[in-house]
Design an enzyme around this catalytic site. Structure first.
Site, PDB file in Angstrom:
ATOM      1  N   ASP A  72      -3.513   4.406  -1.737  1.00  0.00           N
ATOM      2  CA  ASP A  72      -4.464   4.847  -0.699  1.00  0.00           C
ATOM      3  C   ASP A  72      -4.363   6.359  -0.516  1.00  0.00           C
ATOM      4  O   ASP A  72      -3.802   6.838   0.467  1.00  0.00           O
ATOM      5  CB  ASP A  72      -4.132   4.087   0.597  1.00  0.00           C
TER       6      ASP A  72
ATOM      7  N   THR B 239     -10.342   3.987  10.946  1.00  0.00           N
ATOM      8  CA  THR B 239     -10.190   3.048  12.064  1.00  0.00           C
ATOM      9  C   THR B 239      -9.529   3.685  13.286  1.00  0.00           C
ATOM     10  O   THR B 239      -9.417   3.053  14.330  1.00  0.00           O
ATOM     11  CB  THR B 239      -9.356   1.833  11.616  1.00  0.00           C
TER      12      THR B 239
ATOM     13  N   ARG C 126       2.734  -0.713  10.647  1.00  0.00           N
ATOM     14  CA  ARG C 126       3.767  -0.654  11.688  1.00  0.00           C
ATOM     15  C   ARG C 126       4.084  -1.968  12.396  1.00  0.00           C
ATOM     16  O   ARG C 126       5.261  -2.183  12.733  1.00  0.00           O
ATOM     17  CB  ARG C 126       3.405   0.449  12.689  1.00  0.00           C
TER      18      ARG C 126
ATOM     19  N   LYS D   3       0.844  -1.194   0.000  1.00  0.00           N
ATOM     20  CA  LYS D   3       0.000   0.000   0.000  1.00  0.00           C
ATOM     21  C   LYS D   3       0.881   1.246   0.000  1.00  0.00           C
ATOM     22  O   LYS D   3       1.751   1.389   0.870  1.00  0.00           O
ATOM     23  CB  LYS D   3      -0.911   0.022   1.237  1.00  0.00           C
TER      24      LYS D   3
ATOM     25  N   LYS E 271      -7.065   8.365  -0.519  1.00  0.00           N
ATOM     26  CA  LYS E 271      -8.281   8.804   0.202  1.00  0.00           C
ATOM     27  C   LYS E 271      -8.815  10.127  -0.334  1.00  0.00           C
ATOM     28  O   LYS E 271      -8.899  11.131   0.395  1.00  0.00           O
ATOM     29  CB  LYS E 271      -7.997   8.939   1.702  1.00  0.00           C
TER      30      LYS E 271
ATOM     31  N   ASP F 140     -13.363  15.273  -2.025  1.00  0.00           N
ATOM     32  CA  ASP F 140     -13.519  16.606  -2.625  1.00  0.00           C
ATOM     33  C   ASP F 140     -14.838  16.644  -3.394  1.00  0.00           C
ATOM     34  O   ASP F 140     -15.618  15.685  -3.350  1.00  0.00           O
ATOM     35  CB  ASP F 140     -12.311  16.899  -3.538  1.00  0.00           C
TER      36      ASP F 140
END
Ligand SMILES: O=c1ccn([C@@H]2O[C@H](COP(=O)(O)O)[C@@H](O)[C@H]2O)c(=O)[nH]1
Length: 236
Positions: free
Chosen positions: A60, A124, A216, A33, A62, A65
């Site tokens: 990604d 999340t 992570r 990603k 996101k 608009d």
């Protein structure tokens, strides 16, 4: 599909050099990603590098608009030939429709397959208290996430990004052919960090996720290779 291939590793680093170092370290990862940090820091070059290595790509960015702007961004992103692309459901139906149409047209114009456009339901990193008191949304969190996923489905998008805590309900309501991609995935041994609606990788897959996005716990681990292997073992 082999469980390893259902893990998308988030390449959240701030330079192309760091990204390449992770790709070199983890050749067994097939799906990566690229998010805002890397794309804004180093531009689209990393996408070409991933393609050369025959990796699948989740871009990604996101988008959020007005219809004309998200359509333009999707038309431009179509040329990168990525597998998945994100937009926020909260753009509303007109913008989601315009984005989907522009993506399909943009991909056809460059003779590439269209990326799957998937909608963010609710980040999340947010919990039900924040939904109610910061965002002032007068719905229970699971109901809100489902509403946002259904908005995407009704608009013709390929799927949604949701927390593993809602994926079972979304799977039941949206059907098996609607792609459900879950970040907010944490093995028991990993730090939760800013993820507020997390579940373990095994529980997330069992609940109905198609793909797990994990960053992570792998990339910031002292030994990313061992961390990835441990997660794959736990999925067996
Ligand atoms: O609701 C969302 C949407 C996207 N993300 C992204 O997933 C990864 C998660 O990384 P971790 O290091 O495993 O927390 C990250 O790139 C986010 O931008 C998300 O977490 N939640």
């Amino acid at each position: 599909m082999n469980a390893d291939n259902r893990i998308i590793v988030a390449l959240d680093v701030s330079s192309q050099e760091e990204a390449i170092a992770l790709l070199d370290k983890l050749p067994q990862v097939s799906f990566w990603k690229v998010g805002l940090e890397l794309f804004v820091s180093s531009g689209p070059g990393i996408l070409e590098i991933l393609k050369q290595r025959e990796k699948r790509i989740f871009l990604d960015l996101k988008f959020h608009d007005i219809p004309n702007t998200v359509a333009g961004a999707c038309r431009a992103a179509a040329k990168y030939n990525v597998d998945l692309l994100t937009i926020h459901s909260t753009c509303g139906k007109d913008a989601l429709k315009a984005a989907q149409l522009a993506l399909t047209e943009g991909a056809a114009a460059v003779d590439k397959p269209s990326p799957k456009l998937i909608a963010i339901t609710l980040l999340t990193s947010l919990n039900s208290r924040q939904l109610a008191f910061e965002l002032k949304i007068p719905l229970e969190l699971p109901e809100y996430a489902l509403h946002m996923a259904l908005l995407a489905k009704e608009t013709g998008l390929a799927g949604a990004v949701c927390s593993p805590q809602e994926v079972e309900q979304l799977r039941m309501s949206c059907g098996d052919d609607f792609l459900l991609v879950c970040p907010g995935v944490r093995p028991k041994w990993a730090d939760g960090g800013d993820q507020k609606r997390a579940m373990t990788p095994k529980a997330a897959l069992k609940a109905g996720a198609d793909y797990l996005v994990i960053g992570r716990p792998i990339t910031a681990a002292p030994d990313p290779v061992a961390a990835f292997a441990r997660i794959c073992e736990e999925l067996e």
